[in-house]
Scaffold this motif. Structure first.
Motif, PDB file in Angstrom:
ATOM      1  N   GLY A 156       0.802  -1.221   0.000  1.00 45.21           N
ATOM      2  CA  GLY A 156       0.000   0.000   0.000  1.00 45.21           C
ATOM      3  C   GLY A 156       0.835   1.271   0.000  1.00 45.21           C
ATOM      4  N   LEU A 157       2.029   1.209  -0.562  1.00 42.73           N
ATOM      5  CA  LEU A 157       2.890   2.399  -0.620  1.00 42.73           C
ATOM      6  C   LEU A 157       2.281   3.410  -1.597  1.00 42.73           C
ATOM      7  CD1 LEU A 157       6.325   0.559  -0.923  1.00 42.73           C
ATOM      8  CD2 LEU A 157       5.327   1.588   1.128  1.00 42.73           C
ATOM      9  N   PRO A 158       2.651   4.690  -1.463  1.00 40.74           N
ATOM     10  CA  PRO A 158       2.144   5.670  -2.436  1.00 40.74           C
ATOM     11  C   PRO A 158       2.462   5.263  -3.880  1.00 40.74           C
ATOM     12  CG  PRO A 158       3.178   6.783  -0.593  1.00 40.74           C
ATOM     13  CD  PRO A 158       3.458   5.316  -0.411  1.00 40.74           C
ATOM     14  N   ALA A 159       3.662   4.760  -4.098  1.00 38.45           N
ATOM     15  CA  ALA A 159       4.052   4.221  -5.414  1.00 38.45           C
ATOM     16  C   ALA A 159       4.727   2.889  -5.155  1.00 38.45           C
ATOM     17  CB  ALA A 159       5.018   5.172  -6.118  1.00 38.45           C
ATOM     18  N   GLU A 160       4.299   1.863  -5.885  1.00 36.08           N
ATOM     19  CA  GLU A 160       4.806   0.520  -5.568  1.00 36.08           C
ATOM     20  C   GLU A 160       4.746  -0.390  -6.786  1.00 36.08           C
ATOM     21  OE1 GLU A 160       2.621  -1.358  -2.405  1.00 36.08           O
ATOM     22  OE2 GLU A 160       3.954  -3.093  -2.336  1.00 36.08           O
ATOM     23  N   ILE A 161       5.735  -1.266  -6.890  1.00 37.23           N
ATOM     24  CA  ILE A 161       5.651  -2.373  -7.851  1.00 37.23           C
ATOM     25  C   ILE A 161       5.413  -3.646  -7.046  1.00 37.23           C
ATOM     26  CG2 ILE A 161       6.855  -3.742  -9.584  1.00 37.23           C
ATOM     27  CD1 ILE A 161       8.341  -1.200 -10.410  1.00 37.23           C
ATOM     28  N   GLN A 162       4.266  -4.246  -7.285  1.00 38.13           N
ATOM     29  CA  GLN A 162       3.928  -5.512  -6.628  1.00 38.13           C
ATOM     30  C   GLN A 162       4.439  -6.650  -7.507  1.00 38.13           C
ATOM     31  OE1 GLN A 162      -0.265  -6.314  -6.450  1.00 38.13           O
ATOM     32  NE2 GLN A 162      -0.057  -7.998  -4.995  1.00 38.13           N
ATOM     33  N   ALA A 163       5.197  -7.546  -6.913  1.00 41.52           N
ATOM     34  CA  ALA A 163       5.759  -8.659  -7.685  1.00 41.52           C
ATOM     35  C   ALA A 163       4.701  -9.714  -7.959  1.00 41.52           C
ATOM     36  CB  ALA A 163       6.914  -9.278  -6.916  1.00 41.52           C
ATOM     37  N   LEU A 164       4.712 -10.262  -9.163  1.00 38.56           N
ATOM     38  CA  LEU A 164       3.876 -11.431  -9.486  1.00 38.56           C
ATOM     39  C   LEU A 164       4.733 -12.686  -9.638  1.00 38.56           C
ATOM     40  CD1 LEU A 164       1.272  -9.883 -11.981  1.00 38.56           C
ATOM     41  CD2 LEU A 164       0.990 -10.363  -9.540  1.00 38.56           C
ATOM     42  N   VAL A 175      10.818 -14.904 -17.274  1.00 37.42           N
ATOM     43  CA  VAL A 175       9.970 -13.710 -17.390  1.00 37.42           C
ATOM     44  C   VAL A 175       9.590 -13.237 -15.992  1.00 37.42           C
ATOM     45  CG1 VAL A 175       7.734 -12.835 -18.167  1.00 37.42           C
ATOM     46  CG2 VAL A 175       9.063 -14.379 -19.633  1.00 37.42           C
ATOM     47  N   PHE A 176       9.892 -11.990 -15.718  1.00 31.78           N
ATOM     48  CA  PHE A 176       9.455 -11.401 -14.461  1.00 31.78           C
ATOM     49  C   PHE A 176       8.188 -10.596 -14.708  1.00 31.78           C
ATOM     50  CE2 PHE A 176       9.074  -8.142 -11.257  1.00 31.78           C
ATOM     51  CZ  PHE A 176       9.103  -8.941 -10.133  1.00 31.78           C
ATOM     52  N   ARG A 177       7.220 -10.724 -13.797  1.00 28.72           N
ATOM     53  CA  ARG A 177       5.961  -9.998 -13.941  1.00 28.72           C
ATOM     54  C   ARG A 177       5.674  -9.187 -12.684  1.00 28.72           C
ATOM     55  NH1 ARG A 177       1.525 -13.386 -14.138  1.00 28.72           N
ATOM     56  NH2 ARG A 177       2.669 -14.665 -12.662  1.00 28.72           N
ATOM     57  N   GLY A 178       5.016  -8.080 -12.876  1.00 28.59           N
ATOM     58  CA  GLY A 178       4.659  -7.244 -11.739  1.00 28.59           C
ATOM     59  C   GLY A 178       3.474  -6.358 -12.061  1.00 28.59           C
ATOM     60  N   VAL A 179       3.000  -5.677 -11.034  1.00 29.61           N
ATOM     61  CA  VAL A 179       1.888  -4.722 -11.197  1.00 29.61           C
ATOM     62  C   VAL A 179       2.337  -3.383 -10.621  1.00 29.61           C
ATOM     63  CG1 VAL A 179      -0.552  -4.267 -10.796  1.00 29.61           C
ATOM     64  CG2 VAL A 179       0.304  -6.602 -10.666  1.00 29.61           C
ATOM     65  N   VAL A 180       2.110  -2.320 -11.376  1.00 29.49           N
ATOM     66  CA  VAL A 180       2.406  -0.985 -10.869  1.00 29.49           C
ATOM     67  C   VAL A 180       1.182  -0.482 -10.107  1.00 29.49           C
ATOM     68  CG1 VAL A 180       2.960   1.397 -11.486  1.00 29.49           C
ATOM     69  CG2 VAL A 180       4.042  -0.504 -12.714  1.00 29.49           C
ATOM     70  N   LEU A 181       1.446  -0.022  -8.876  1.00 28.67           N
ATOM     71  CA  LEU A 181       0.353   0.427  -8.007  1.00 28.67           C
ATOM     72  C   LEU A 181       0.585   1.864  -7.550  1.00 28.67           C
ATOM     73  CD1 LEU A 181       0.189  -2.732  -5.682  1.00 28.67           C
ATOM     74  CD2 LEU A 181      -1.300  -2.242  -7.634  1.00 28.67           C
ATOM     75  N   SER A 182      -0.510   2.604  -7.454  1.00 30.45           N
ATOM     76  CA  SER A 182      -0.489   3.925  -6.853  1.00 30.45           C
ATOM     77  C   SER A 182      -1.436   3.874  -5.662  1.00 30.45           C
ATOM     78  CB  SER A 182      -0.952   4.978  -7.870  1.00 30.45           C
ATOM     79  OG  SER A 182      -1.005   6.249  -7.262  1.00 30.45           O
ATOM     80  N   SER A 227       5.503  -0.941 -21.111  1.00 32.15           N
ATOM     81  CA  SER A 227       4.290  -0.318 -20.582  1.00 32.15           C
ATOM     82  C   SER A 227       3.465  -1.352 -19.822  1.00 32.15           C
ATOM     83  CB  SER A 227       3.446   0.255 -21.727  1.00 32.15           C
ATOM     84  OG  SER A 227       2.210   0.728 -21.217  1.00 32.15           O
ATOM     85  N   THR A 228       2.742  -0.880 -18.837  1.00 35.85           N
ATOM     86  CA  THR A 228       1.769  -1.758 -18.184  1.00 35.85           C
ATOM     87  C   THR A 228       0.565  -1.924 -19.109  1.00 35.85           C
ATOM     88  OG1 THR A 228       0.676   0.090 -17.066  1.00 35.85           O
ATOM     89  CG2 THR A 228       2.450  -1.004 -15.874  1.00 35.85           C
ATOM     90  N   ASN A 229      -0.216  -2.964 -18.867  1.00 38.19           N
ATOM     91  CA  ASN A 229      -1.441  -3.170 -19.638  1.00 38.19           C
ATOM     92  C   ASN A 229      -2.627  -2.509 -18.913  1.00 38.19           C
ATOM     93  OD1 ASN A 229      -2.182  -4.845 -17.557  1.00 38.19           O
ATOM     94  ND2 ASN A 229      -1.843  -6.750 -18.681  1.00 38.19           N
ATOM     95  N   GLU A 230      -3.809  -2.826 -19.336  1.00 36.88           N
ATOM     96  CA  GLU A 230      -4.989  -2.182 -18.748  1.00 36.88           C
ATOM     97  C   GLU A 230      -5.176  -2.498 -17.267  1.00 36.88           C
ATOM     98  OE1 GLU A 230      -7.079  -5.331 -21.349  1.00 36.88           O
ATOM     99  OE2 GLU A 230      -8.689  -4.173 -20.409  1.00 36.88           O
ATOM    100  N   PHE A 231      -4.518  -3.578 -16.787  1.00 36.80           N
ATOM    101  CA  PHE A 231      -4.625  -3.952 -15.369  1.00 36.80           C
ATOM    102  C   PHE A 231      -3.398  -3.506 -14.566  1.00 36.80           C
ATOM    103  CE2 PHE A 231      -6.792  -7.293 -17.880  1.00 36.80           C
ATOM    104  CZ  PHE A 231      -8.099  -6.967 -17.528  1.00 36.80           C
ATOM    105  N   GLY A 232      -2.551  -2.719 -15.196  1.00 42.40           N
ATOM    106  CA  GLY A 232      -1.351  -2.237 -14.508  1.00 42.40           C
ATOM    107  C   GLY A 232      -0.219  -3.246 -14.486  1.00 42.40           C
ATOM    108  N   GLU A 233      -0.354  -4.340 -15.238  1.00 35.35           N
ATOM    109  CA  GLU A 233       0.650  -5.413 -15.200  1.00 35.35           C
ATOM    110  C   GLU A 233       1.692  -5.221 -16.292  1.00 35.35           C
ATOM    111  OE1 GLU A 233      -2.656  -8.835 -14.027  1.00 35.35           O
ATOM    112  OE2 GLU A 233      -2.011  -8.523 -16.091  1.00 35.35           O
ATOM    113  N   PHE A 234       2.881  -5.723 -16.018  1.00 35.50           N
ATOM    114  CA  PHE A 234       3.943  -5.747 -17.038  1.00 35.50           C
ATOM    115  C   PHE A 234       4.701  -7.061 -16.917  1.00 35.50           C
ATOM    116  CE2 PHE A 234       5.967  -4.088 -13.226  1.00 35.50           C
ATOM    117  CZ  PHE A 234       7.157  -4.781 -13.188  1.00 35.50           C
ATOM    118  N   SER A 235       5.449  -7.382 -17.964  1.00 36.30           N
ATOM    119  CA  SER A 235       6.323  -8.550 -17.903  1.00 36.30           C
ATOM    120  C   SER A 235       7.602  -8.245 -18.669  1.00 36.30           C
ATOM    121  CB  SER A 235       5.638  -9.798 -18.473  1.00 36.30           C
ATOM    122  OG  SER A 235       5.208  -9.553 -19.792  1.00 36.30           O
ATOM    123  N   PHE A 236       8.674  -8.884 -18.263  1.00 35.43           N
ATOM    124  CA  PHE A 236       9.972  -8.640 -18.898  1.00 35.43           C
ATOM    125  C   PHE A 236      10.843  -9.882 -18.722  1.00 35.43           C
ATOM    126  CE2 PHE A 236      14.404  -7.182 -18.824  1.00 35.43           C
ATOM    127  CZ  PHE A 236      14.453  -6.444 -19.997  1.00 35.43           C
TER     128      PHE A 236
END
Lengths: 277, 107
Positions: A156-164, A175-182, A227-236
């Motif tokens: 719940g940080l002001p800006a955070e990358i949640q690991a998937l 492949v690493f995946r995550g979600v960008v959260l505000s 870029s993140t997708n519509e759900f805020g997710e990315f993969s690399f």
């Protein structure tokens, strides 16, 4: 018409700020994040450009430095303050000497089996050249003994990358995946910058290794923008063993400090490991 | 009719066996620490983060005699007095889920 021009100007300004703010990273470096057994955990904390290995910036004592840990599947995560272990150090960048931090986290403090989400909430940094403040909410995860824990939990940080994926359990090429959260909410279609730690720290000399590990043939491969997708997710997919930094810029809710632009960023460090021969 | 029931029973058993196999895909893990106060703490768990609560832990001497026993609590943890003789600690979560830590490796 004036409104449209104003909106366009702000958009362009944010675009420039977003681009120019790129490539700064709060580095949270510890040699190994997947520990077989509990041990002392040394950590170096430096504010720099990781692919280029500099320039490095002075970093003030972080506002907060702590870990969250959950012992047992049904208990609540607990937070442990790590600031008492912080020690100011001098970091060398060519002829310059910068303020950075080292923490020797004792074994007794990170002894139990499981995941430790280690977090830095730094003071905003005034970036003179770019005329803006940067505040990077940064995370690295350490696992002791292989027992799964709260690696997936958003803090719940002001800006955070949640690991998937577990950030400490990735083969090279994986492949690493995550979600960008505000503030805990996904941020769709925002840019994530990915950089390889191309100049690993020399911990005896408090400096980044001068020789790069790789030469990128094009600037777009130094700071890779996805870029993140519509759900805020990315993969690399990480093509080389070592440390990969993921940064989502200007995703936090605060945009102004002392009348200047404030970029609240999210940083997550991920370690890739080669398959054994 | 009997054949149908038998087939159904066999299918159910196979299905359960299949599920059981996938449930056991996680790996058990265990370690113990010396608390420097005459006690040791032992913790267990699984790679998938599943609870180890209730799993038996035994402290044995080098003849295999049980010196103490207990089970992991809701924090996957149990404490024992540190024996004054050579000992080992056994985490026993079933047939293939047994892990032994020797006293000399507990610090």
């Amino acid at each position: 018409m004036l409104k449209k021009i104003k909106a366009l100007s702000i958009g362009i300004l944010l675009g420039i700020v977003s681009l120019s703010a790129s490539a700064h990273f709060v580095v949270m470096y510890t040699p190994q994040t997947a520990l077989l057994r509990a041990s002392d955990v040394p950590m170096h904390i430096v504010f720099t450009h990781v692919f280029a290995g500099g320039p490095t910036y002075d970093m003030e004592m972080p506002e907060r430095f702590y870990y969250t840990y959950q012992q047992g599947a049904f208990s609540f995560p607990e937070e442990v303050d790590l600031k008492p272990y912080l020690e100011e150090i001098e970091w060398h960048d060519g002829d310059r000497t910068l303020k950075a931090w080292r923490a020797d986290i004792p074994r007794d403090v990170m002894r139990s089996l499981g995941d430790y989400q280690i977090v830095i909430e730094p003071e905003p940094y005034w970036e003179e050249e770019e005329g803006l403040y940067i505040q990077q909410f940064s995370k690295v995860m350490v696992n002791v003994g292989g027992v799964g824990g709260n690696w997936l939990q958003s803090l719940g940080l002001p800006a955070e990358i949640q690991a998937l994926n577990k950030p400490y359990a990735n083969w090279t090429g994986g492949v690493f995946r995550g979600v960008v959260l505000s503030e805990g909410l996904p941020v769709p279609f925002t840019q994530v910058e990915v950089e390889y730690m191309n100049h690993p720290p020399n911990l005896d000399e408090n400096m980044f290794q001068e020789e790069p590990l790789i030469e990128a043939p094009h600037p777009s491969l130094e700071a890779i923008i996805i870029s993140t997708n519509e759900f805020g997710e990315f993969s690399f997919a990480m093509p080389k063993a070592g440390w990969w930094g993921f940064a989502a810029l200007t995703v936090g809710p605060e945009r102004e400090l002392n009348g200047e632009f404030l970029s609240q960023d999210a940083i997550l460090w991920v370690q890739a490991t080669d398959l054994p021969e | 009719m009997k054949t149908d029931k038998l087939s159904s029973l066999v299918f159910t058993c196979l299905l359960l066996a299949g599920f059981s196999g996938s449930i056991q895909a996680h790996t058990p893990l265990f370690d113990c620490f010396d608390n420097n106060d005459g006690t040791i703490t032992c913790e267990g768990g699984f790679t998938d983060g599943g609870s180890a609560q209730g799993i038996a832990v035994r402290v044995l001497d080098d003849q295999g005699r049980v010196l103490a026993q207990g089970e992991l609590d809701e924090r996957n943890s149990v404490d024992f007095d540190r024996p004054t003789v050579n000992f080992s600690v056994v985490f026993d979560a079933g047939d293939s889920h047994t892990i032994t830590i020797f006293g000399d490796d507990i610090y």
